[in-house]
Scaffold this active site. Structure first.
Site, PDB file in Angstrom:
ATOM      1  N   ASP A  79      22.056  11.055  46.101  1.00 34.86           N
ATOM      2  CA  ASP A  79      21.140  10.775  47.208  1.00 34.86           C
ATOM      3  C   ASP A  79      19.724  11.246  46.849  1.00 34.86           C
ATOM      4  O   ASP A  79      19.519  12.439  46.591  1.00 34.86           O
ATOM      5  CB  ASP A  79      21.603  11.498  48.478  1.00 34.86           C
ATOM      6  CG  ASP A  79      20.730  11.130  49.669  1.00 34.86           C
ATOM      7  OD1 ASP A  79      20.916  10.022  50.200  1.00 34.86           O
ATOM      8  OD2 ASP A  79      19.860  11.935  50.049  1.00 34.86           O
ATOM      9  N   TYR A  84      11.076  13.496  48.112  1.00 36.83           N
ATOM     10  CA  TYR A  84      11.606  14.707  47.467  1.00 36.83           C
ATOM     11  C   TYR A  84      10.789  15.054  46.217  1.00 36.83           C
ATOM     12  O   TYR A  84      10.980  16.113  45.610  1.00 36.83           O
ATOM     13  CB  TYR A  84      13.092  14.558  47.128  1.00 36.83           C
ATOM     14  CG  TYR A  84      13.978  14.309  48.338  1.00 36.83           C
ATOM     15  CD1 TYR A  84      13.496  14.512  49.630  1.00 36.83           C
ATOM     16  CD2 TYR A  84      15.283  13.858  48.198  1.00 36.83           C
ATOM     17  CE1 TYR A  84      14.292  14.267  50.736  1.00 36.83           C
ATOM     18  CE2 TYR A  84      16.094  13.618  49.302  1.00 36.83           C
ATOM     19  CZ  TYR A  84      15.591  13.814  50.568  1.00 36.83           C
ATOM     20  OH  TYR A  84      16.387  13.568  51.661  1.00 36.83           O
ATOM     21  N   LYS A 113      14.959   6.436  49.708  1.00 36.30           N
ATOM     22  CA  LYS A 113      14.470   6.261  51.084  1.00 36.30           C
ATOM     23  C   LYS A 113      12.981   5.935  51.107  1.00 36.30           C
ATOM     24  O   LYS A 113      12.206   6.538  50.345  1.00 36.30           O
ATOM     25  CB  LYS A 113      14.741   7.528  51.906  1.00 36.30           C
ATOM     26  CG  LYS A 113      16.171   8.026  51.766  1.00 36.30           C
ATOM     27  CD  LYS A 113      16.509   9.225  52.595  1.00 36.30           C
ATOM     28  CE  LYS A 113      17.831   9.826  52.150  1.00 36.30           C
ATOM     29  NZ  LYS A 113      17.709  10.922  51.169  1.00 36.30           N
ATOM     30  N   HIS A 146      13.434   6.263  56.053  1.00 33.19           N
ATOM     31  CA  HIS A 146      13.716   7.706  56.087  1.00 33.19           C
ATOM     32  C   HIS A 146      13.641   8.282  57.505  1.00 33.19           C
ATOM     33  O   HIS A 146      14.488   9.074  57.914  1.00 33.19           O
ATOM     34  CB  HIS A 146      12.740   8.442  55.156  1.00 33.19           C
ATOM     35  CG  HIS A 146      13.258   9.731  54.622  1.00 33.19           C
ATOM     36  ND1 HIS A 146      12.995  10.188  53.359  1.00 33.19           N
ATOM     37  CD2 HIS A 146      14.036  10.680  55.194  1.00 33.19           C
ATOM     38  CE1 HIS A 146      13.585  11.362  53.176  1.00 33.19           C
ATOM     39  NE2 HIS A 146      14.222  11.687  54.281  1.00 33.19           N
TER      40      HIS A 146
HETATM   41  P1  NDP Z   1      23.055  21.265  52.433  1.00 29.93           P
HETATM   42  O1  NDP Z   1      23.652  21.413  53.772  1.00 29.93           O
HETATM   43  O2  NDP Z   1      23.675  20.363  51.441  1.00 29.93           O
HETATM   44  O3  NDP Z   1      22.883  22.699  51.824  1.00 29.93           O
HETATM   45  C1  NDP Z   1      22.293  22.919  50.570  1.00 29.93           C
HETATM   46  C2  NDP Z   1      22.179  24.417  50.377  1.00 29.93           C
HETATM   47  O4  NDP Z   1      23.474  24.997  50.316  1.00 29.93           O
HETATM   48  C3  NDP Z   1      21.459  24.860  49.146  1.00 29.93           C
HETATM   49  O5  NDP Z   1      20.761  26.035  49.470  1.00 29.93           O
HETATM   50  C4  NDP Z   1      22.566  25.177  48.178  1.00 29.93           C
HETATM   51  O6  NDP Z   1      22.125  26.158  47.282  1.00 29.93           O
HETATM   52  C5  NDP Z   1      23.645  25.695  49.084  1.00 29.93           C
HETATM   53  N1  NDP Z   1      25.016  25.380  48.634  1.00 29.93           N
HETATM   54  C6  NDP Z   1      25.459  24.284  47.996  1.00 29.93           C
HETATM   55  N2  NDP Z   1      26.777  24.321  47.805  1.00 29.93           N
HETATM   56  C7  NDP Z   1      27.207  25.495  48.315  1.00 29.93           C
HETATM   57  C8  NDP Z   1      28.475  26.116  48.414  1.00 29.93           C
HETATM   58  N3  NDP Z   1      29.574  25.530  47.935  1.00 29.93           N
HETATM   59  N4  NDP Z   1      28.543  27.322  49.005  1.00 29.93           N
HETATM   60  C9  NDP Z   1      27.412  27.927  49.502  1.00 29.93           C
HETATM   61  N5  NDP Z   1      26.197  27.383  49.437  1.00 29.93           N
HETATM   62  C10 NDP Z   1      26.093  26.172  48.850  1.00 29.93           C
HETATM   63  O7  NDP Z   1      21.512  20.898  52.686  1.00 29.93           O
HETATM   64  P2  NDP Z   1      20.527  19.721  52.471  1.00 29.93           P
HETATM   65  O8  NDP Z   1      19.620  19.778  53.629  1.00 29.93           O
HETATM   66  O9  NDP Z   1      19.981  19.767  51.110  1.00 29.93           O
HETATM   67  O10 NDP Z   1      21.386  18.373  52.624  1.00 29.93           O
HETATM   68  C11 NDP Z   1      22.047  17.742  51.566  1.00 29.93           C
HETATM   69  C12 NDP Z   1      21.330  16.464  51.140  1.00 29.93           C
HETATM   70  O11 NDP Z   1      21.258  15.538  52.210  1.00 29.93           O
HETATM   71  C13 NDP Z   1      19.862  16.668  50.758  1.00 29.93           C
HETATM   72  O12 NDP Z   1      19.720  17.299  49.522  1.00 29.93           O
HETATM   73  C14 NDP Z   1      19.357  15.253  50.837  1.00 29.93           C
HETATM   74  O13 NDP Z   1      19.727  14.525  49.699  1.00 29.93           O
HETATM   75  C15 NDP Z   1      20.068  14.762  52.085  1.00 29.93           C
HETATM   76  N6  NDP Z   1      19.248  14.955  53.294  1.00 29.93           N
HETATM   77  C16 NDP Z   1      18.703  13.853  53.891  1.00 29.93           C
HETATM   78  C17 NDP Z   1      17.898  13.981  54.976  1.00 29.93           C
HETATM   79  C18 NDP Z   1      17.292  12.785  55.607  1.00 29.93           C
HETATM   80  O14 NDP Z   1      16.295  12.933  56.339  1.00 29.93           O
HETATM   81  N7  NDP Z   1      17.844  11.608  55.389  1.00 29.93           N
HETATM   82  C19 NDP Z   1      17.596  15.292  55.580  1.00 29.93           C
HETATM   83  C20 NDP Z   1      18.271  16.387  54.922  1.00 29.93           C
HETATM   84  C21 NDP Z   1      19.070  16.203  53.834  1.00 29.93           C
HETATM   85  P3  NDP Z   1      22.098  25.934  45.675  1.00 29.93           P
HETATM   86  O15 NDP Z   1      21.360  24.674  45.405  1.00 29.93           O
HETATM   87  O16 NDP Z   1      21.405  27.153  45.199  1.00 29.93           O
HETATM   88  O17 NDP Z   1      23.539  25.853  45.286  1.00 29.93           O
HETATM   89  C1  1BO Z   2      11.210  15.472  55.145  1.00 27.77           C
HETATM   90  C2  1BO Z   2      12.431  15.117  54.348  1.00 27.77           C
HETATM   91  C3  1BO Z   2      13.674  15.468  55.043  1.00 27.77           C
HETATM   92  C4  1BO Z   2      14.803  15.432  54.105  1.00 27.77           C
HETATM   93  O1  1BO Z   2      15.250  14.154  53.830  1.00 27.77           O
END
Ligand code: NDP
Ligand code: 1BO
Length: 345
Positions: A79, A84, A113, A146
């Site tokens: 994704d 980003y 997006k 997005h």
């Molecule tokens: P997540 O809920 O996926 O959490 C990510 C965080 O959790 C990071 O800090 C990571 O740290 C940590 N983490 C990962 N795996 C574990 C685990 N097994 N145990 C404990 N901690 C863990 O957050 P996101 O907000 O990043 O959401 C995921 C994806 O969704 C985004 O990266 C993006 O691609 C998408 N997204 C889309 C949005 C939209 O507007 N369409 C908005 C938000 C997200 P570390 O990297 O250090 O492991």
């Molecule tokens: C502003 C971007 C949110 C994560 O997709």
């Protein structure tokens, strides 16, 4: 029928043993295969692998390694998004993987997006082509609007979402994109798109985890044959918006989640990702840590027992971690967070 998980039973084989040993001549990266990764059939006719990896907040110098680790570990769904600011590095990582020869481009489902500033019809194709250039791809599997806003002033979103959607449809006609969809749209805003869509949205991507189940939207999408992808499945613990709030509990530290994890001998993260699958969505946890990237995919050959699943599906605390506050503008179409989500919870 659309959006049927292609899994006949709960028993889904997990990652297999490596199919390459680490190190023909000590240099070949180790690859793992995932047998029978569940997929969902989209209204576009294409299929989306149920577990993918997110790339938001993955920094330069980290994101490429994370993407390579994921694809070598068996992920087939990544994704991305223009905003980003890491798509060129992700594109480099894809090139490395294709060149290693174990994974083909066609085997990977890649989402990007359209950013808010590019909603005008004449900008949509330009933005998509920029992302394709950055990712070094000929086509995207999935392209999402997005957010349902452009930052304009006035009572309506300008240009109107209808103009943007029609430009998105043209991307499908031109073969630049296979499926199109929406992100951060409420039921009401999705319904509006459905009322004029020539190509219906295949996917809606929104925040979902046990602290924000988003059941109203999930149910609506199911009825309409729209697949739902759960973003921030771990509650986005590194989200700055969330940090700004005081005393916000982390779903990763929820005691019920931890109790299920202890009972099953899994981590809290794995339980949350498995919960998303059983909740009927695809799921895109983000990590840059190789161990977590692998762990987050090891969620396919076990289940959360029904009783525990129900417990996690009825946690009282419900709150968006990404509340769309950036969309709120005194003189804009959304004057409050309530306007952004049309009061839906
Ligand atoms: P997540 O809920 O996926 O959490 C990510 C965080 O959790 C990071 O800090 C990571 O740290 C940590 N983490 C990962 N795996 C574990 C685990 N097994 N145990 C404990 N901690 C863990 O957050 P996101 O907000 O990043 O959401 C995921 C994806 O969704 C985004 O990266 C993006 O691609 C998408 N997204 C889309 C949005 C939209 O507007 N369409 C908005 C938000 C997200 P570390 O990297 O250090 O492991
Ligand atoms: C502003 C971007 C949110 C994560 O997709």
């Amino acid at each position: 029928a659309t959006d049927k998980l292609n899994t006949s039973s709960g028993a889904i084989p997990a990652t297999d043993k490596p199919n390459t040993s680490s190190g023909d001549q000590g240099t070949s990266p180790e690859y793992h295969t995932v047998k029978n990764m569940p997929t969902a059939k989209l209204s576009s006719g294409h299929e989306i692998p149920i577990v993918g990896m997110g790339t938001w907040k993955s920094k330069p110098g980290e994101v490429g390694e994370a993407v390579k680790t994921a694809l070598r570990a068996g992920y087939r769904h990544i994704d991305c998004a223009y905003i980003y600011k890491n798509e060129p590095e992700v594109g480099e990582a894809f090139q490395t993987i294709w060149k290693e020869g174990k994974v083909k481009r066609e085997e990977v489902f890649i989402t990007s997006k359209l950013w808010n500033s590019e909603h005008a019809a004449e900008n949509v194709a330009k933005a998509c082509r920029q992302t394709l250039k950055d990712l070094q791809l000929d086509y995207l599997d999935n392209y999402l609007i997005h957010w349902p806003q452009t930052g304009n002033e006035g009572p309506e979103v300008q240009p109107p979402i209808q103009e943007t959607w029609q430009a998105m449809e043209k991307l499908v006609d031109e073969g630049l994109v296979r499926s199109i969809g929406l992100s951060n749209f409420s039921v009401k805003k999705t319904e509006a798109v459905l009322s004029y869509a020539r190509i219906q949205p295949s996917i809606v991507q929104v925040e979902i985890h046990p602290y924000f189940r988003n059941d109203y939207l999930v149910k609506f999408c199911k009825e309409k044959g729209i697949h739902v992808t759960a973003y921030s499945p771990l509650g986005s613990p590194d989200s700055s918006a969330m940090y700004k709030r005081e005393n916000v509990p982390w779903v990763l530290q929820d005691k019920e989640v931890q109790a299920v994890a202890d009972k099953l001998g899994k981590s809290a993260g794995q339980v949350l990702i498995r919960w998303a699958i059983q909740h009927g969505t695809s799921v895109i946890p983000k990590s840059i840590k190789p161990e977590r990237i692998r762990q987050n995919l090891d969620v396919l050959d076990w289940e959360i027992p029904q009783e525990d699943f129900q417990k996690l599906s009825s946690l009282q605390f419900q709150m968006r971690m990404l509340d769309g506050a950036e969309c709120v503008k005194e003189n804009g179409p959304y004057k409050s967070i309530n306007d952004v989500w049309d009061g839906e919870v």
